[in-house]
Write a protein that holds these residues in place. Structure first.
Motif, short mmCIF file in Angstrom:
data_model
loop_
_atom_site.label_atom_id
_atom_site.label_comp_id
_atom_site.label_asym_id
_atom_site.label_seq_id
_atom_site.Cartn_x
_atom_site.Cartn_y
_atom_site.Cartn_z
N PRO A 1 0.83 -1.22 0.00
CA PRO A 1 0.00 0.00 0.00
C PRO A 1 0.86 1.26 0.00
O PRO A 1 1.86 1.35 0.71
N GLY A 2 0.44 2.22 -0.81
CA GLY A 2 1.21 3.45 -0.96
C GLY A 2 2.19 3.41 -2.12
O GLY A 2 2.79 4.43 -2.47
N PHE A 3 2.36 2.23 -2.71
CA PHE A 3 3.28 2.06 -3.84
C PHE A 3 2.54 1.46 -5.03
O PHE A 3 3.09 0.63 -5.76
N GLU A 4 1.31 1.87 -5.24
CA GLU A 4 0.48 1.24 -6.26
C GLU A 4 1.02 1.41 -7.67
O GLU A 4 0.64 0.65 -8.58
N ARG A 5 1.89 2.39 -7.92
CA ARG A 5 2.42 2.59 -9.26
C ARG A 5 3.66 1.74 -9.53
O ARG A 5 4.18 1.74 -10.65
N ARG A 6 4.14 1.03 -8.53
CA ARG A 6 5.33 0.19 -8.69
C ARG A 6 4.92 -1.26 -8.89
O ARG A 6 4.47 -1.93 -7.98
N TRP A 7 5.10 -1.74 -10.11
CA TRP A 7 4.77 -3.14 -10.38
C TRP A 7 5.62 -4.07 -9.51
O TRP A 7 5.14 -5.12 -9.08
N SER A 8 6.88 -3.70 -9.28
CA SER A 8 7.77 -4.57 -8.52
C SER A 8 7.34 -4.72 -7.07
O SER A 8 7.83 -5.60 -6.36
N ALA A 9 6.40 -3.87 -6.62
CA ALA A 9 5.92 -3.95 -5.24
C ALA A 9 4.53 -4.55 -5.13
O ALA A 9 4.03 -4.77 -4.03
N ASN A 10 3.90 -4.83 -6.28
CA ASN A 10 2.52 -5.36 -6.29
C ASN A 10 2.39 -6.35 -7.45
O ASN A 10 2.16 -5.94 -8.59
N HIS A 11 2.54 -7.63 -7.16
CA HIS A 11 2.55 -8.60 -8.26
C HIS A 11 2.42 -10.02 -7.71
O HIS A 11 2.44 -10.25 -6.50
N LEU A 12 2.31 -10.95 -8.65
CA LEU A 12 2.37 -12.36 -8.33
C LEU A 12 3.80 -12.85 -8.51
O LEU A 12 4.46 -12.51 -9.51
N GLN A 13 4.29 -13.64 -7.55
CA GLN A 13 5.57 -14.34 -7.69
C GLN A 13 5.26 -15.82 -7.82
O GLN A 13 4.76 -16.44 -6.88
N VAL A 14 5.55 -16.39 -8.97
CA VAL A 14 5.22 -17.79 -9.23
C VAL A 14 6.53 -18.57 -9.37
O VAL A 14 7.34 -18.29 -10.26
N THR A 15 6.72 -19.54 -8.49
CA THR A 15 7.91 -20.38 -8.53
C THR A 15 7.57 -21.86 -8.70
O THR A 15 8.40 -22.63 -9.17
N GLY A 16 6.36 -22.25 -8.32
CA GLY A 16 5.94 -23.64 -8.44
C GLY A 16 5.07 -23.86 -9.66
O GLY A 16 4.81 -22.94 -10.44
N PRO A 17 4.56 -25.08 -9.84
CA PRO A 17 3.72 -25.38 -11.00
C PRO A 17 2.46 -24.51 -11.02
O PRO A 17 1.78 -24.35 -10.01
N ALA A 18 2.16 -23.95 -12.19
CA ALA A 18 0.95 -23.15 -12.38
C ALA A 18 0.71 -23.01 -13.88
O ALA A 18 1.66 -22.78 -14.63
N THR A 19 -0.53 -23.14 -14.29
CA THR A 19 -0.87 -22.96 -15.69
C THR A 19 -1.13 -21.48 -15.97
O THR A 19 -1.33 -20.68 -15.05
N VAL B 1 0.27 -8.08 -12.94
CA VAL B 1 1.69 -8.34 -13.14
C VAL B 1 2.05 -9.67 -12.48
O VAL B 1 1.63 -9.94 -11.34
N ALA B 2 2.81 -10.48 -13.20
CA ALA B 2 3.26 -11.76 -12.65
C ALA B 2 4.71 -11.99 -13.06
O ALA B 2 5.09 -11.76 -14.22
N TYR B 3 5.51 -12.42 -12.11
CA TYR B 3 6.89 -12.81 -12.38
C TYR B 3 6.98 -14.33 -12.23
O TYR B 3 6.60 -14.89 -11.20
N LEU B 4 7.47 -14.98 -13.28
CA LEU B 4 7.57 -16.43 -13.32
C LEU B 4 9.04 -16.81 -13.25
O LEU B 4 9.84 -16.36 -14.07
#
Length: 362
Positions: A147-165, A186-189
């Protein structure tokens, strides 16, 4: 050898970094655990807390470790590793957020990052998770919100490290990021096993950038023109370089970028490095030292000051500072098909993993 673990809070880990390690109390020891044991002391000491981190320790970098009865003794008679000598921050291969179950207890951790590739891939995501204000589980990983950093994608996203379609990532992004009212998804795989998921997101209309994780061993070097600088001193430089790269960016977005780095500095050791010309910063980068693993970049140089070796100087200074701090791995991310990847390769960085950064509007 199997890693050993030590439990800390996010604030406690930052204090460890400032002190350079953990000293045992007079006549006492530092409590450690094996991966199979750590859920027991976590539940006993930190039940229900969401600010717990696991310090993943290389036992070969520790002295004075003995296996002894716990305090209190374990009901099944387990013996726990106790360190009767200082646990240096340079023995910490990785720091992993350790979240409780709904009932407040903890499960044994999954695979721990101990290889160079794993440590390089996980250092930045772990720092971002610790700096975030909220976290929710999603398929194959977590979603973080600041919260307070809504314009920063790097602070609000999905981090996916395991299996996911791709369908699961798409749905989780709408459910969680949409539930938080964010105007983007935003999602980082992370990891080669998610290549098919990245292709699927592209087919669903996401913009997907392929990236590589690169790593280098810190090496001695001198860069006298590089200095550590206060974060606020970088505002003019970062405003100019970001507006060149993103013409529509506004002052609030640049300010959030600086404030975001300040939030990360509260959870790890962040160094801001700069080169000056005429008294003003014209090139800069960020070095984050998180135990024995550091994260580096990106590099920013004003257009009028390029071609003068400032980038080389910043890389040299960052590797030297990481070496002085006891790091043995320095990691960075680069676009897979862009020229900086080759530039970093000539300076000792090798590709150790793949990832994807995916985004779309709400």
């Amino acid at each position: 050898m199997e890693p050993l673990l030590h439990l800390e809070t996010t604030a406690g880990w930052r204090a460890v970094l400032a002190a350079g390690g953990i000293d045992p109390p007079t006549g006492g020891f530092v409590h450690l655990s094996t991966p199979a044991q750590v859920a027991y002391p976590a539940g006993y000491l930190y039940a229900g807390r969401d600010d717990v981190v696991l310090l993943v320790l290389d036992p070969e970098r520790l002295d004075g470790v003995r296996f002894e009865d716990g305090d209190p003794p374990h009901p099944q008679g387990w013996q726990f590793p106790h360190a009767y000598a200082r646990v240096p921050a340079s023995a910490v291969l990785a720091t992993m957020p350790y979240r409780p179950r709904a009932d407040g207890g903890f499960d044994p951790p999954g695979r721990l990052p101990v290889t160079v590739a794993e440590r390089a891939a996980r250092v930045d995501p772990a720092i971002r998770r610790r700096a975030a204000g909220e976290e929710l589980p999603v398929t194959g990983g977590v979603a973080i919100r600041s919260p307070g950093f809504e314009r920063r994608w790097s602070a609000n996203h999905l981090q996916v490290t395991g299996p996911a379609t791709a369908a699961e990532v798409d749905a989780d992004a709408d459910r969680v990021l949409g539930g938080w009212g964010l105007p983007y998804r935003v999602a980082y795989l992370y990891g080669e096993h998610l290549a098919r998921t990245a292709r699927g997101l592209a087919e669903r209309g996401w913009t997907v950038d392929a990236e590589v994780t690169m790593a280098a061993r810190p090496t001695p070097g001198a860069a006298p023109r590089v200095e550590q600088i206060d974060l606020g001193g970088l505002l003019p430089l970062w405003t100019a370089t970001r507006r060149t790269r993103y013409p529509d960016i506004d002052d609030a977005e640049v300010r959030q970028m600086l404030d975001g780095h300040a939030a990360e500095a509260a959870v790890t050791d962040v160094r801001f490095l700069a080169v000056r010309e005429g008294g003003e910063p014209v090139a800069a980068t960020v070095l984050k030292i998180d135990g024995a693993t550091a994260s580096f970049g990106p590099l920013d140089t004003l257009a009028a000051s390029r071609g003068r070796g400032h980038g080389n100087a910043l890389v040299t200074a960052a590797l030297e500072l990481a070496r002085q701090a006891g790091c043995d791995v320095v990691a960075l991310d680069a676009l897979a098909e862009d020229w900086p990847r080759r530039w970093y390769a000539r300076r000792g960085f090798a590709v150790v993993g793949r990832s994807w950064a995916a985004h779309r509007p709400a």
